[in-house]
Write a protein that holds these residues in place. Structure first.
Motif, short mmCIF file in Angstrom:
data_model
loop_
_atom_site.label_atom_id
_atom_site.label_comp_id
_atom_site.label_asym_id
_atom_site.label_seq_id
_atom_site.Cartn_x
_atom_site.Cartn_y
_atom_site.Cartn_z
N SER A 140 0.84 -1.21 0.00
CA SER A 140 0.00 0.00 0.00
C SER A 140 0.87 1.25 0.00
N ASP A 141 0.40 2.29 -0.68
CA ASP A 141 1.13 3.56 -0.70
C ASP A 141 0.14 4.72 -0.62
N ASN A 142 0.67 5.92 -0.40
CA ASN A 142 -0.15 7.13 -0.37
C ASN A 142 0.16 8.01 -1.57
N GLY A 143 0.37 7.37 -2.73
CA GLY A 143 0.73 8.08 -3.94
C GLY A 143 -0.44 8.71 -4.65
N ILE A 144 -0.26 8.94 -5.96
CA ILE A 144 -1.26 9.71 -6.72
C ILE A 144 -2.54 8.92 -6.94
N GLY A 145 -2.45 7.56 -6.93
CA GLY A 145 -3.64 6.73 -7.12
C GLY A 145 -4.20 6.84 -8.53
N PHE A 146 -5.36 6.23 -8.73
CA PHE A 146 -6.04 6.28 -10.02
C PHE A 146 -7.50 5.89 -9.83
N GLU A 147 -8.31 6.10 -10.85
CA GLU A 147 -9.72 5.72 -10.79
C GLU A 147 -9.86 4.20 -10.77
N GLN A 148 -10.71 3.69 -9.89
CA GLN A 148 -10.86 2.25 -9.73
C GLN A 148 -11.30 1.56 -11.02
N GLN A 149 -11.95 2.27 -11.90
CA GLN A 149 -12.42 1.67 -13.15
C GLN A 149 -11.26 1.20 -14.03
N TYR A 150 -10.05 1.69 -13.75
CA TYR A 150 -8.88 1.29 -14.53
C TYR A 150 -8.06 0.20 -13.83
N ALA A 151 -8.60 -0.39 -12.78
CA ALA A 151 -7.84 -1.34 -11.97
C ALA A 151 -7.42 -2.59 -12.75
#
Length: 318
Positions: A250-261
Motif C-alpha cells: 500500500s502507498d499514499n501516492g497519486i492513485g487512479f480511478e478504480q475503473q482502470y484497476a
C-alpha cells in the motif's frame, strides 16, 4: 465408464459399500448412430445394508462431449499460439538490440564530437533521437523480461518473502533516500516460489509506488500480510485444501480511478502522461504473469490522490 472403481468387476462387488455411482458409456440407436450416455444412480439399502433398489437418471451427453472436444482443441490452439508469440517476442526483442545499440553509440559520438557544428535545431533533433533510442532500449529490455517470465521453467523453492523484500529495498536504497520514502514491512511468510520471479514482483511494485508518488507529500509504503480464512478462499474461488497468504503493498501516492484497476495489468497500458512518468507499461503485466505462474491472484484498489493498494494472493505450497 467414468468411475474406475466399477471397471472389470462383478455387479455385487461393484455395489459393495457404495451409495451411488456414475457411468458414461456409448450405445448405438436404431439408426446405428453412436450416442454417449451418462447414468447417475442412487443405491437404496435396508437396515442390514442389502441393496433394495437402485434409482437414477440417464441422459444423452453426446453433444456435450462434442463441445468439450472442440473446446479442448481450441485451448490447445490458443496455448500453441501463445507459445509462438512468446518465442517471437523473445527473438524479435533480442535481434533488435544490436541495431539499436549502434544507433545509440553513433548518436552519442555524433553529439560528443560534432554538437558544436550543429545548429540549435540539429542538436534538438539529435537529443530527441537519443531519447527515443533509450526509450526503445527500455522497451526491449522489458519485453525480454516479460518473455523470460513466460518461458521460465526454474524449480520452486522455499523462500522467505521478508528476505526478498529486504533485498529489493537494498537495491532501491538510492531512490528511497532521494525521495524520502519510508517503507514498513511486516514479517512475511515463507512460500514455495521461484526466487528470481518473487524478487522481480516486489521490485516492480515498490518501484511503481516510488515512481507514482505525490510531489508534495512524503511517500509511505506499507507491506502487510495475512493468512486467508476458508471463507476468504471461497470468496476468491481458491481450493480449501491449500493455505494461501494475501500480501498487500500500500502507498499514499497519486492513485487512479478504480475503473482502470484491470487495465493497468495489460501490456503497454498507461494511465499517466509518458513525459511526466516515463516507462513502458510492461512492469505490472510482468507482475500479473509472475503471480499467475504461481497459481495466485493480483489486483489493485485505488482512489485518485489517496494512494493504491496491490493485493497479492500466493499459495504456501505449489
Amino acid at each position: 465408464m467414468t468411475d474406475p472403481e466399477l471397471q472389470n468387476v462383478q455387479p455385487e462387488e461393484a455395489l459393495a459399500g457404495r451409495d451411488s455411482y456414475r457411468l458414461e458409456y456409448e450405445i448405438k440407436d436404431a439408426q446405428g448412430v453412436a450416442k454417449i450416455l451418462s447414468t447417475y444412480a442412487k443405491i437404496i439399502r435396508d437396515n442390514e445394508n442389502n441393496v433394495q433398489r437402485i434409482i437414477g437418471t440417464t441422459r444423452d451427453i453426446t453433444q456435450l462431449k462434442e463441445h468439450e472436444k472442440i473446446l479442448e482443441e481450441k485451448i490447445e490452439e490458443l496455448n500453441k499460439s501463445n507459445r509462438e508469440l512468446e518465442e517471437f517476442a523473445y527473438v524479435a526483442s533480442h535481434d533488435m538490440q544490436e541495431p539499436l545499440r549502434k544507433i545509440s553509440t553513433f548518436g552519442q559520438r555524433l553529439k560528443s564530437q560534432f554538437s558544436e557544428q550543429l545548429n540549435e535545431d540539429g542538436n534538438i533533433f539529435l537529443t530527441r533521437m537519443l531519447n527515443a533510442s533509450e526509450n526503445m532500449r527500455n522497451l526491449i529490455d522489458n519485453l525480454l523480461e516479460f518473455s523470460k517470465v513466460s518461458r521460465n521453467k526454474q524449480p520452486y523453492e522455499k523462500i522467505d518473502l521478508s528476505a526478498v523484500v529486504k533485498d529489493v529495498t537494498d537495491d532501491l536504497d538510492m531512490q528511497i533516500d532521494e525521495t524520502g520514502t519510508r517503507i514498513s514491512v511486516e514479517t512475511l511468510p515463507v512460500v514455495q516460489a521461484i526466487p528470481s520471479q518473487m524478487r522481480q514482483l516486489f521490485f516492480n511494485l515498490l518501484h511503481n509506488a516510488i515512481k507514482f508518488r505525490k510531489k508534495d507529500t512524503d511517500l509511505v509504503i506499507r507491506v502487510t500480510q495475512k493468512k486467508l480464512s476458508n471463507q476468504e478462499k471461497k470468496t476468491y474461488q481458491l481450493p480449501a485444501t491449500h493455505e494461501y497468504y494475501c500480501i498487500k503493498v500500500s502507498d499514499n501516492g497519486i492513485g487512479f480511478e478504480q475503473q482502470y484497476a484491470e487495465k493497468i495489468f495489460q501490456l503497454f497500458q498507461r494511465l499517466e502522461a509518458k513525459s511526466e512518468y516515463p516507462g513502458t507499461g510492461i512492469g505490472l503485466s510482468i507482475c500479473r504473469k509472475i503471480v499467475t505462474n504461481h497459481k495466485g491472484q493480483i489486483f489493485a484498489e485505488s482512489e485518485p490522490g489517496k494512494g493504491t493498494t496491490f493485493s497479492i494472493i500466493l499459495p504456501q505450497d505449489q
